[in-house]
Motif scaffolding. Structure first.
Motif, short mmCIF file in Angstrom:
data_model
loop_
_atom_site.label_atom_id
_atom_site.label_comp_id
_atom_site.label_asym_id
_atom_site.label_seq_id
_atom_site.Cartn_x
_atom_site.Cartn_y
_atom_site.Cartn_z
N ALA A 2 74.92 105.30 88.08
CA ALA A 2 76.07 104.49 86.94
C ALA A 2 75.24 103.67 86.10
O ALA A 2 74.66 102.62 86.66
CB ALA A 2 77.16 104.23 87.76
N VAL A 3 75.88 103.65 84.78
CA VAL A 3 75.19 102.59 83.97
C VAL A 3 76.25 101.84 83.05
O VAL A 3 77.28 102.49 82.74
CB VAL A 3 74.34 103.26 82.81
CG1 VAL A 3 73.89 102.39 81.84
CG2 VAL A 3 73.23 104.02 83.45
N GLU A 4 76.32 100.33 83.16
CA GLU A 4 77.21 99.99 82.24
C GLU A 4 77.35 100.18 80.86
O GLU A 4 76.18 100.29 80.06
CB GLU A 4 77.06 98.30 82.41
CG GLU A 4 78.07 97.48 81.85
CD GLU A 4 77.74 95.93 81.92
OE1 GLU A 4 78.40 95.35 82.77
OE2 GLU A 4 76.92 95.47 81.02
N VAL A 5 78.38 100.53 80.34
CA VAL A 5 78.78 100.64 79.02
C VAL A 5 79.95 99.89 78.20
O VAL A 5 80.88 99.52 78.83
CB VAL A 5 79.26 102.27 78.71
CG1 VAL A 5 79.37 102.45 77.13
CG2 VAL A 5 78.32 103.19 79.37
N ARG A 6 79.27 99.08 77.30
CA ARG A 6 80.35 98.04 76.52
C ARG A 6 80.84 98.91 75.41
O ARG A 6 80.05 99.34 74.88
CB ARG A 6 79.44 96.88 76.11
CG ARG A 6 78.98 96.28 77.40
CD ARG A 6 78.21 94.87 76.81
NE ARG A 6 77.09 94.24 77.97
CZ ARG A 6 76.33 93.49 77.85
NH1 ARG A 6 75.93 93.38 76.62
NH2 ARG A 6 75.65 93.13 78.84
N LEU A 7 82.26 98.69 75.58
CA LEU A 7 82.81 99.28 74.18
C LEU A 7 83.44 98.31 73.29
O LEU A 7 84.03 97.24 73.65
CB LEU A 7 84.05 100.39 74.92
CG LEU A 7 83.86 101.25 76.00
CD1 LEU A 7 85.12 101.75 76.50
CD2 LEU A 7 83.06 102.34 75.18
N GLY A 16 91.56 103.24 78.37
CA GLY A 16 92.40 102.54 79.15
C GLY A 16 92.44 100.85 79.01
O GLY A 16 92.75 100.10 79.72
N GLY A 17 91.84 100.58 77.70
CA GLY A 17 91.99 99.07 77.44
C GLY A 17 90.90 98.25 77.82
O GLY A 17 90.58 97.20 77.79
N GLN A 18 89.72 99.19 78.42
CA GLN A 18 88.65 98.34 79.16
C GLN A 18 87.66 97.92 78.08
O GLN A 18 87.32 98.75 77.23
CB GLN A 18 88.03 99.23 80.12
CG GLN A 18 89.05 99.59 81.59
CD GLN A 18 88.33 100.86 82.58
OE1 GLN A 18 87.73 100.24 83.23
NE2 GLN A 18 88.79 101.81 82.31
N PRO A 40 88.93 111.47 77.57
CA PRO A 40 88.69 112.42 76.64
C PRO A 40 88.96 111.99 75.27
O PRO A 40 88.48 112.34 74.32
CB PRO A 40 89.69 113.67 77.30
CG PRO A 40 89.93 113.30 78.56
CD PRO A 40 89.65 111.84 78.87
N GLY A 41 89.63 111.03 75.14
CA GLY A 41 90.02 110.37 73.59
C GLY A 41 88.75 109.98 73.15
O GLY A 41 88.92 109.67 71.94
N LEU A 42 87.69 109.87 73.67
CA LEU A 42 86.42 109.07 73.19
C LEU A 42 85.65 110.35 72.35
O LEU A 42 84.90 110.07 71.50
CB LEU A 42 85.53 108.49 74.12
CG LEU A 42 86.18 107.03 74.89
CD1 LEU A 42 85.11 106.69 76.04
CD2 LEU A 42 86.22 106.10 73.97
#
Length: 93
Positions: A2-7, A16-18, A40-42
């Motif tokens: 798992a890799v951290e992803v900043r949005l 989800g607002g994250q 899926p919205g991404l």
């Protein structure tokens, strides 16, 4: 792995607002595919129907732009952080 992803703020409603999520994969493309599976919205925000990054989406592994690396084939590890930033265009006339 798992890799951290900043949005960016613009994409957070689709996750989800994250502001930070985790995606599994050994490459940027695999991590983004996992994010689309989770959120899926991404899909339409990140990649084209042909599976390539939209030209107005910038992706960085740590501080390096993947366009100048191996693009979606750029390798990542658990210590890496992926940042997704919308492109900025326009300017003064």
């Amino acid at each position: 792995m798992a890799v951290e992803v900043r949005l960016p703020t613009l994409l957070r409603p689709n996750a989800g607002g994250q502001s930070t999520v985790r995606g599994d994969g050994a490459t940027v493309g695999e991590v983004l595919s996992d994010l689309v599976r989770q959120f899926p919205g991404l899909q339409g925000q990140l990649v084209t129907d042909a599976g390539e990054l939209h030209r107005f989406v910038n992706v960085y592994v740590n501080d390096d732009d993947v366009r100048y690396m191996d693009k979606l084939d750029t390798k990542v590890s658990e210590e890496d952080s992926i940042s997704i930033l919308p492109a900025v265009a326009g300017g003064a006339r």
